[in-house]
Design a protein around this motif. Structure first.
Motif, PDB file in Angstrom:
ATOM      1  N   GLU A 180       8.098   9.410  -0.879  1.00  0.00           N
ATOM      2  CA  GLU A 180       8.071  10.408  -1.949  1.00  0.00           C
ATOM      3  C   GLU A 180       9.115  11.498  -1.734  1.00  0.00           C
ATOM      4  O   GLU A 180       9.654  12.065  -2.689  1.00  0.00           O
ATOM      5  CB  GLU A 180       6.659  11.016  -2.099  1.00  0.00           C
ATOM      6  CG  GLU A 180       6.133  11.771  -0.886  1.00  0.00           C
ATOM      7  CD  GLU A 180       5.376  10.894   0.091  1.00  0.00           C
ATOM      8  OE1 GLU A 180       4.613  11.453   0.903  1.00  0.00           O
ATOM      9  OE2 GLU A 180       5.560   9.646   0.067  1.00  0.00           O
ATOM     10  N   MET A 183      12.608  10.069  -2.473  1.00  0.00           N
ATOM     11  CA  MET A 183      12.820   9.981  -3.916  1.00  0.00           C
ATOM     12  C   MET A 183      12.990  11.348  -4.578  1.00  0.00           C
ATOM     13  O   MET A 183      13.231  11.441  -5.777  1.00  0.00           O
ATOM     14  CB  MET A 183      11.644   9.249  -4.563  1.00  0.00           C
ATOM     15  CG  MET A 183      11.537   7.789  -4.139  1.00  0.00           C
ATOM     16  SD  MET A 183      10.034   7.011  -4.774  1.00  0.00           S
ATOM     17  CE  MET A 183      10.424   6.952  -6.527  1.00  0.00           C
ATOM     18  N   ARG A 185      10.701  13.737  -4.940  1.00  0.00           N
ATOM     19  CA  ARG A 185       9.530  14.192  -5.680  1.00  0.00           C
ATOM     20  C   ARG A 185       8.818  15.315  -4.937  1.00  0.00           C
ATOM     21  O   ARG A 185       8.871  15.374  -3.702  1.00  0.00           O
ATOM     22  CB  ARG A 185       8.548  13.031  -5.872  1.00  0.00           C
ATOM     23  CG  ARG A 185       9.082  11.894  -6.737  1.00  0.00           C
ATOM     24  CD  ARG A 185       8.104  10.737  -6.759  1.00  0.00           C
ATOM     25  NE  ARG A 185       8.561   9.661  -7.628  1.00  0.00           N
ATOM     26  CZ  ARG A 185       7.982   8.471  -7.697  1.00  0.00           C
ATOM     27  NH1 ARG A 185       6.923   8.205  -6.949  1.00  0.00           N
ATOM     28  NH2 ARG A 185       8.463   7.553  -8.525  1.00  0.00           N
ATOM     29  N   TYR A 187       5.925  16.904  -2.918  1.00  0.00           N
ATOM     30  CA  TYR A 187       5.117  16.111  -2.001  1.00  0.00           C
ATOM     31  C   TYR A 187       4.073  16.963  -1.275  1.00  0.00           C
ATOM     32  O   TYR A 187       4.211  18.177  -1.145  1.00  0.00           O
ATOM     33  CB  TYR A 187       6.016  15.422  -0.969  1.00  0.00           C
ATOM     34  CG  TYR A 187       6.843  16.381  -0.125  1.00  0.00           C
ATOM     35  CD1 TYR A 187       6.363  16.870   1.094  1.00  0.00           C
ATOM     36  CD2 TYR A 187       8.104  16.816  -0.545  1.00  0.00           C
ATOM     37  CE1 TYR A 187       7.113  17.748   1.869  1.00  0.00           C
ATOM     38  CE2 TYR A 187       8.864  17.688   0.210  1.00  0.00           C
ATOM     39  CZ  TYR A 187       8.358  18.160   1.416  1.00  0.00           C
ATOM     40  OH  TYR A 187       9.096  19.046   2.169  1.00  0.00           O
ATOM     41  N   TYR A 192       3.132  14.107   4.564  1.00  0.00           N
ATOM     42  CA  TYR A 192       4.455  13.914   5.181  1.00  0.00           C
ATOM     43  C   TYR A 192       4.280  13.745   6.691  1.00  0.00           C
ATOM     44  O   TYR A 192       4.797  12.784   7.292  1.00  0.00           O
ATOM     45  CB  TYR A 192       5.332  15.122   4.862  1.00  0.00           C
ATOM     46  CG  TYR A 192       6.770  15.083   5.354  1.00  0.00           C
ATOM     47  CD1 TYR A 192       7.106  14.678   6.646  1.00  0.00           C
ATOM     48  CD2 TYR A 192       7.816  15.490   4.524  1.00  0.00           C
ATOM     49  CE1 TYR A 192       8.419  14.672   7.091  1.00  0.00           C
ATOM     50  CE2 TYR A 192       9.134  15.483   4.951  1.00  0.00           C
ATOM     51  CZ  TYR A 192       9.430  15.074   6.239  1.00  0.00           C
ATOM     52  OH  TYR A 192      10.734  15.054   6.678  1.00  0.00           O
ATOM     53  N   HIS A 220      14.567   3.345   0.994  1.00  0.00           N
ATOM     54  CA  HIS A 220      13.429   3.414   0.081  1.00  0.00           C
ATOM     55  C   HIS A 220      12.919   2.020  -0.276  1.00  0.00           C
ATOM     56  O   HIS A 220      11.708   1.783  -0.362  1.00  0.00           O
ATOM     57  CB  HIS A 220      13.815   4.183  -1.187  1.00  0.00           C
ATOM     58  CG  HIS A 220      12.709   4.285  -2.172  1.00  0.00           C
ATOM     59  ND1 HIS A 220      12.765   3.726  -3.429  1.00  0.00           N
ATOM     60  CD2 HIS A 220      11.478   4.855  -2.074  1.00  0.00           C
ATOM     61  CE1 HIS A 220      11.638   3.949  -4.059  1.00  0.00           C
ATOM     62  NE2 HIS A 220      10.835   4.633  -3.266  1.00  0.00           N
ATOM     63  N   TYR A 249       2.580   3.487   1.411  1.00  0.00           N
ATOM     64  CA  TYR A 249       3.651   3.906   0.502  1.00  0.00           C
ATOM     65  C   TYR A 249       3.161   4.989  -0.461  1.00  0.00           C
ATOM     66  O   TYR A 249       3.861   5.979  -0.711  1.00  0.00           O
ATOM     67  CB  TYR A 249       4.172   2.696  -0.267  1.00  0.00           C
ATOM     68  CG  TYR A 249       5.281   3.012  -1.234  1.00  0.00           C
ATOM     69  CD1 TYR A 249       6.608   3.031  -0.818  1.00  0.00           C
ATOM     70  CD2 TYR A 249       4.993   3.303  -2.572  1.00  0.00           C
ATOM     71  CE1 TYR A 249       7.633   3.335  -1.708  1.00  0.00           C
ATOM     72  CE2 TYR A 249       6.012   3.595  -3.465  1.00  0.00           C
ATOM     73  CZ  TYR A 249       7.327   3.619  -3.032  1.00  0.00           C
ATOM     74  OH  TYR A 249       8.327   3.927  -3.913  1.00  0.00           O
ATOM     75  N   ASP A 250       1.961   4.821  -0.990  1.00  0.00           N
ATOM     76  CA  ASP A 250       1.373   5.778  -1.924  1.00  0.00           C
ATOM     77  C   ASP A 250       0.692   6.893  -1.126  1.00  0.00           C
ATOM     78  O   ASP A 250      -0.280   6.635  -0.408  1.00  0.00           O
ATOM     79  CB  ASP A 250       0.346   5.069  -2.809  1.00  0.00           C
ATOM     80  CG  ASP A 250      -0.288   6.003  -3.839  1.00  0.00           C
ATOM     81  OD1 ASP A 250      -0.071   7.221  -3.775  1.00  0.00           O
ATOM     82  OD2 ASP A 250      -1.021   5.492  -4.711  1.00  0.00           O
ATOM     83  N   PRO A 251       1.184   8.130  -1.210  1.00  0.00           N
ATOM     84  CA  PRO A 251       0.596   9.208  -0.397  1.00  0.00           C
ATOM     85  C   PRO A 251      -0.884   9.475  -0.697  1.00  0.00           C
ATOM     86  O   PRO A 251      -1.609   9.970   0.172  1.00  0.00           O
ATOM     87  CB  PRO A 251       1.458  10.432  -0.734  1.00  0.00           C
ATOM     88  CG  PRO A 251       2.122  10.103  -2.031  1.00  0.00           C
ATOM     89  CD  PRO A 251       2.295   8.612  -2.041  1.00  0.00           C
ATOM     90  N   SER A 252      -1.335   9.119  -1.912  1.00  0.00           N
ATOM     91  CA  SER A 252      -2.738   9.355  -2.247  1.00  0.00           C
ATOM     92  C   SER A 252      -3.666   8.441  -1.454  1.00  0.00           C
ATOM     93  O   SER A 252      -4.858   8.745  -1.291  1.00  0.00           O
ATOM     94  CB  SER A 252      -2.974   9.168  -3.747  1.00  0.00           C
ATOM     95  OG  SER A 252      -2.811   7.807  -4.122  1.00  0.00           O
TER      96      SER A 252
END
Length: 271
Positions: A180, A183, A185, A187, A192, A220, A249-252
């Motif tokens: 993220e 890219m 975005r 964050y 992180y 990426h 990959y998805d921080p959520s």
């Protein structure tokens, strides 16, 4: 009077230069006052960028004054030299984690688990204080002679007042930076740190980086793909599952550091 002479007059005797940046250097010294070896980071205020002097350096010093944890490097004192240089006197260490890995190629899982648990303890402490590091990498994990972890270099660290607050500063080293951020975005800075820890444990147990960072666009793409473990490393499945959990990959879906601390892999083998 030179910085060296001023510090010498205060009881510091230089042993060696152990690090150098574009506007700072780190020297190992003996200290009569602290009765031990210390690392002295000498920051050149004249050559340093304005945003570093006005934003990042004050943050770093404020955080170092606040923290007190056995696995975070301790700051002993600050010494101003003619308003042009700032000397930050800190705990000294024997080596950093990257040097250790270069010496042994890769660190056995049991030893990696012990060292990594110390890192997680320190980051959990920081996150509970709403402090994020944002530059965790092998070079910023110091090891004492007894191989105790000391996390250092809080140059990109900051306090997060609101848990839902997102960061936008692109900082840290690309190889340890989550997708993220690559890219561009906004964050979650705590997520992180968790990603960076995932890269660190991969390097510890394999002796290699999980992703090629020579090209950001390619980096990426690689971060989207399943991890590939060198056959020679012999990384066991429970450890691979743990690393996969951190490098979501998805921080959520990436765990919070409190969840990392109680993960099954870190608990395995504990009495």
């Amino acid at each position: 009077m030179s910085v060296n002479n001023i510090l010498k007059g205060m009881g510091y005797k230089f042993i060696a230069e152990i690090g150098e940046g574009s506007f700072s250097q780190v020297k190992l010294a003996t200290s009569q006052k602290h009765h031990c070896n210390v690392a002295i980071k000498i920051v050149d205020r004249v050559r340093a960028p304005k945003d570093f002097i006005q934003k990042f350096l004050p943050r770093e010093l404020a955080i170092l004054r606040r923290v007190n944890h056995e696995h975070i490097v301790q700051m002993h004192e600050l010494i101003e030299v003619a308003g042009k240089r700032l000397c930050i006197v800190m705990e000294a260490a024997a080596k950093d984690l990257l040097q250790k890995i270069h010496e042994v190629q890769r660190i056995p899982e049991d030893q990696s688990k012990n060292l990594f648990s110390q890192m997680v303890s320190a980051i959990n402490y920081l996150h509970q204080m709403d402090i994020v590091h944002r530059d965790l990498k092998c070079e910023n994990i110091l090891l004492t002679i007894e191989e105790q972890v000391k996390i250092t270099d809080f140059g990109f660290a900051r306090c997060v007042q609101d848990p839902s607050e997102l960061s936008q500063t692109f900082c840290g080293s690309a190889a340890y930076t989550p997708p993220e951020v690559i890219m561009g975005r906004p964050y979650d800075p705590k997520k992180y740190d968790v990603w960076s820890l995932g890269v660190i444990i991969f390097v510890m147990v394999t002796g290699s980086m999980p992703y090629d960072d020579t090209n950001l666009r390619r980096l990426h793409r690689h971060q989207r793909k399943p991890l590939v473990y060198p056959d020679a490393a012999g990384v066991q499945e429970p450890c691979q599952v743990f690393i996969h959990t951190l490098l979501q990959y998805d921080p959520s879906t990436r765990p919070a550091i409190q969840q990392v601390a109680v993960h099954q892999w870190l608990q395995m083998g504990k009495s």
